[in-house]
Each structure stands twice: as structure tokens, then as C-alpha cells.
Design a protein around this motif. Sequence first.
Motif, mmCIF file in Angstrom:
data_model
loop_
_atom_site.group_PDB
_atom_site.id
_atom_site.type_symbol
_atom_site.label_atom_id
_atom_site.label_comp_id
_atom_site.label_asym_id
_atom_site.label_seq_id
_atom_site.Cartn_x
_atom_site.Cartn_y
_atom_site.Cartn_z
ATOM 1 N N ARG A 64 0.837 -1.209 0.000
ATOM 2 C CA ARG A 64 0.000 0.000 0.000
ATOM 3 C C ARG A 64 0.870 1.257 0.000
ATOM 4 O O ARG A 64 0.551 2.242 -0.680
ATOM 5 C CB ARG A 64 -0.930 -0.001 1.211
ATOM 6 N N SER A 65 1.953 1.233 0.756
ATOM 7 C CA SER A 65 2.852 2.393 0.802
ATOM 8 C C SER A 65 3.512 2.627 -0.544
ATOM 9 O O SER A 65 3.661 3.772 -0.991
ATOM 10 C CB SER A 65 3.926 2.195 1.880
ATOM 11 N N VAL A 66 3.929 1.536 -1.205
ATOM 12 C CA VAL A 66 4.534 1.669 -2.533
ATOM 13 C C VAL A 66 3.532 2.269 -3.507
ATOM 14 O O VAL A 66 3.846 3.205 -4.252
ATOM 15 C CB VAL A 66 5.023 0.302 -3.052
ATOM 16 N N ARG A 67 2.307 1.758 -3.500
ATOM 17 C CA ARG A 67 1.290 2.249 -4.427
ATOM 18 C C ARG A 67 0.949 3.719 -4.149
ATOM 19 O O ARG A 67 0.658 4.478 -5.071
ATOM 20 C CB ARG A 67 0.025 1.395 -4.322
ATOM 21 N N ALA A 68 1.002 4.123 -2.885
ATOM 22 C CA ALA A 68 0.667 5.503 -2.540
ATOM 23 C C ALA A 68 1.778 6.481 -2.902
ATOM 24 O O ALA A 68 1.510 7.650 -3.204
ATOM 25 C CB ALA A 68 0.353 5.609 -1.045
ATOM 26 N N LEU A 74 4.530 -0.248 -10.556
ATOM 27 C CA LEU A 74 5.542 -1.297 -10.522
ATOM 28 C C LEU A 74 4.863 -2.653 -10.281
ATOM 29 O O LEU A 74 4.145 -2.820 -9.295
ATOM 30 C CB LEU A 74 6.542 -1.014 -9.401
ATOM 31 N N PRO A 75 5.055 -3.631 -11.171
ATOM 32 C CA PRO A 75 4.403 -4.934 -11.017
ATOM 33 C C PRO A 75 4.758 -5.598 -9.681
ATOM 34 O O PRO A 75 5.900 -5.535 -9.230
ATOM 35 C CB PRO A 75 4.955 -5.741 -12.199
ATOM 36 N N ALA A 76 3.749 -6.242 -9.072
ATOM 37 C CA ALA A 76 3.945 -6.833 -7.747
ATOM 38 C C ALA A 76 3.296 -8.211 -7.660
ATOM 39 O O ALA A 76 2.156 -8.406 -8.090
ATOM 40 C CB ALA A 76 3.356 -5.927 -6.678
ATOM 41 N N ILE A 77 4.049 -9.162 -7.089
ATOM 42 C CA ILE A 77 3.549 -10.513 -6.831
ATOM 43 C C ILE A 77 3.687 -10.815 -5.346
ATOM 44 O O ILE A 77 4.747 -10.582 -4.759
ATOM 45 C CB ILE A 77 4.344 -11.564 -7.632
ATOM 46 N N PHE A 78 2.610 -11.329 -4.745
ATOM 47 C CA PHE A 78 2.701 -11.798 -3.366
ATOM 48 C C PHE A 78 3.107 -13.263 -3.366
ATOM 49 O O PHE A 78 2.570 -14.069 -4.126
ATOM 50 C CB PHE A 78 1.362 -11.636 -2.647
ATOM 51 N N LEU A 92 -4.937 -8.376 -3.663
ATOM 52 C CA LEU A 92 -5.245 -7.863 -4.998
ATOM 53 C C LEU A 92 -5.881 -6.474 -4.913
ATOM 54 O O LEU A 92 -5.593 -5.592 -5.727
ATOM 55 C CB LEU A 92 -6.162 -8.831 -5.742
ATOM 56 N N ASP A 93 -6.739 -6.283 -3.928
ATOM 57 C CA ASP A 93 -7.364 -4.968 -3.742
ATOM 58 C C ASP A 93 -6.339 -3.911 -3.337
ATOM 59 O O ASP A 93 -6.498 -2.721 -3.639
ATOM 60 C CB ASP A 93 -8.460 -5.040 -2.671
ATOM 61 N N ALA A 94 -5.267 -4.346 -2.657
ATOM 62 C CA ALA A 94 -4.221 -3.408 -2.223
ATOM 63 C C ALA A 94 -3.264 -3.047 -3.349
ATOM 64 O O ALA A 94 -2.428 -2.158 -3.189
ATOM 65 C CB ALA A 94 -3.438 -4.004 -1.050
ATOM 66 N N GLY A 95 -3.382 -3.746 -4.491
ATOM 67 C CA GLY A 95 -2.539 -3.392 -5.623
ATOM 68 C C GLY A 95 -1.632 -4.493 -6.128
ATOM 69 O O GLY A 95 -0.811 -4.258 -7.025
ATOM 70 N N ALA A 96 -1.760 -5.716 -5.589
ATOM 71 C CA ALA A 96 -0.955 -6.826 -6.105
ATOM 72 C C ALA A 96 -1.465 -7.237 -7.486
ATOM 73 O O ALA A 96 -2.667 -7.164 -7.756
ATOM 74 C CB ALA A 96 -1.009 -8.010 -5.149
ATOM 75 N N ASP A 97 -0.562 -7.665 -8.342
ATOM 76 C CA ASP A 97 -0.932 -8.116 -9.686
ATOM 77 C C ASP A 97 -1.097 -9.620 -9.767
ATOM 78 O O ASP A 97 -1.748 -10.121 -10.685
ATOM 79 C CB ASP A 97 0.133 -7.663 -10.696
ATOM 80 N N ASP A 98 -0.489 -10.338 -8.813
ATOM 81 C CA ASP A 98 -0.596 -11.788 -8.810
ATOM 82 C C ASP A 98 -0.344 -12.274 -7.388
ATOM 83 O O ASP A 98 0.154 -11.519 -6.536
ATOM 84 C CB ASP A 98 0.412 -12.417 -9.778
#
Length: 242
Positions: A64-68, A74-78, A92-98
Motif C-alpha cells: 500500500r505504501s509503494v502504491r501511494a 511497478l508490477p507486484a507478486i505476493f 489484490l485490492d491493495a494493488g498486487a498483480d498476482d
Amino acid sequence: MRIALLEDEHEQAQNIRWIMSERDHQCDTFASGQEFLGAVLHRSYDLMILDWQIPDMPGIDVLRSVRAQLDWPLPAIFLTQRDTEEDIVSALDAGADDYLAKPAREAELVARINALVRRSNPDNDQAVLAYGPFRINTQQRSIHLHGQALNLTDKDFDLTLFLFRNQGRLLTREMLLERVWGMTRNLNTRTVDTHMSRLRRRLGLNPENGFRIKTIYQRGYRLEAIKATDSPHTMTNTAAHA
């Protein structure tokens, strides 16, 4: 490709780093959320992989901090042991892509990373890229403006291509030194400023051609597209007919 990995378990981090290095990717590992944030916000990465359960702050809060704070997606995978539907939806709602549950299978992890990078950079495999009146031929390493070839050095070409592929993204001087000049830490940042000043003139980056390089005070540069309505010429014509 350069990857930022948030993983506090040393063995896990080393294993993923080895997997990435086998594919010729550079993987920087971070064991704390704060350290990871500091790196991602000030360096140049192509992808981030995050664990959820990190001692100083949850991985989802890091994302969330990165997205803000980061001005481009920037692509993100958890990659985590938490695998409930609620966890996946929250990430996914917080901004993860996968989202992948541990332990990840090596081939699947690599395939998902490659797929995400392709989706995030659809023009990377194209020989000719079009940006307004600019045409960039990545194979011939040439750039045309309104059909006319521009006289550019190899470094001018590399810098121009990087700028257009990262259009709208803040690029710090350090990022540019790493990605265009080959991570030469000893190169004075004034070199970047000198090249940027020259590139503005050589590329004709002005409202008439639809783009400009904006200097961000004490940070770096950003290539911005200019709408026709933003052009001083257009505003003058509008005023004349008022």
C-alpha cells in the motif's frame, strides 16, 4: 530484469535469489519492510515480490505504501503462506498483480513473473515503437521525428528509449545512471543533466511535438505527454478567436 524481494526468511530469500540469477535476473533481497520501501522508492526495479508476514510491518502495508508513493505501477507478486480467499482478495485490492502460496513451484513462479512483465511492458518485443510523431526502431537503433532521421549518439538512443518506455514515471538521476550508463556509481550525476539538456534540443521535445522532459527539483526527470490543449500555440489561437 531487476527484482526487489521482501522476504525475512534467509533460506527462502536465497533460494528465490538463486532461481532468478539462473534466469539472468538481478534479485535484491530485503528482510524488513522499511528497508524494502527505501530501496523500491529510490532505485529502479522492474518487479517486486513480497511476503506478507514480515516482522516490522505486514507485506500488504508495504505494498500500500509503494502504491501511494510511487508514481508508476511497478508490477507486484505476493509470495506467502497465507492462502485464504480473504487474504488473496485483500492483496489484490491493495494493488498486487498476482498471488502465489508458498511453497511456490520454481517453474510456475518464473512463468508468472514472465507473464506479468509481458503484460506490464507490451512493447518490449516490438521492433518499431510509435510515440506521437516519434518512431523508434529498436533493431536499427534509429529514431525518426515526423519521418526525418535524428542524429543521435548511442547513449542518446539508449536514454531516449528508456525515457519513452517509462513515460510519465519519475526517473531519478541514480536510476538513469544505473539503467542507461550500466550502474556506473562513480559517474557524476551532472553527466545525466548534460545529456538531458542536449536531448531536449536534439529530439525537439516541445509542445509542438507532444512531449516534454520535466525536471523534478532535487529528484530527477519525467517524460510527459502534452495534450494539444496544453500547447501555448493552441491557447494563443483560442484566445484570438474569443
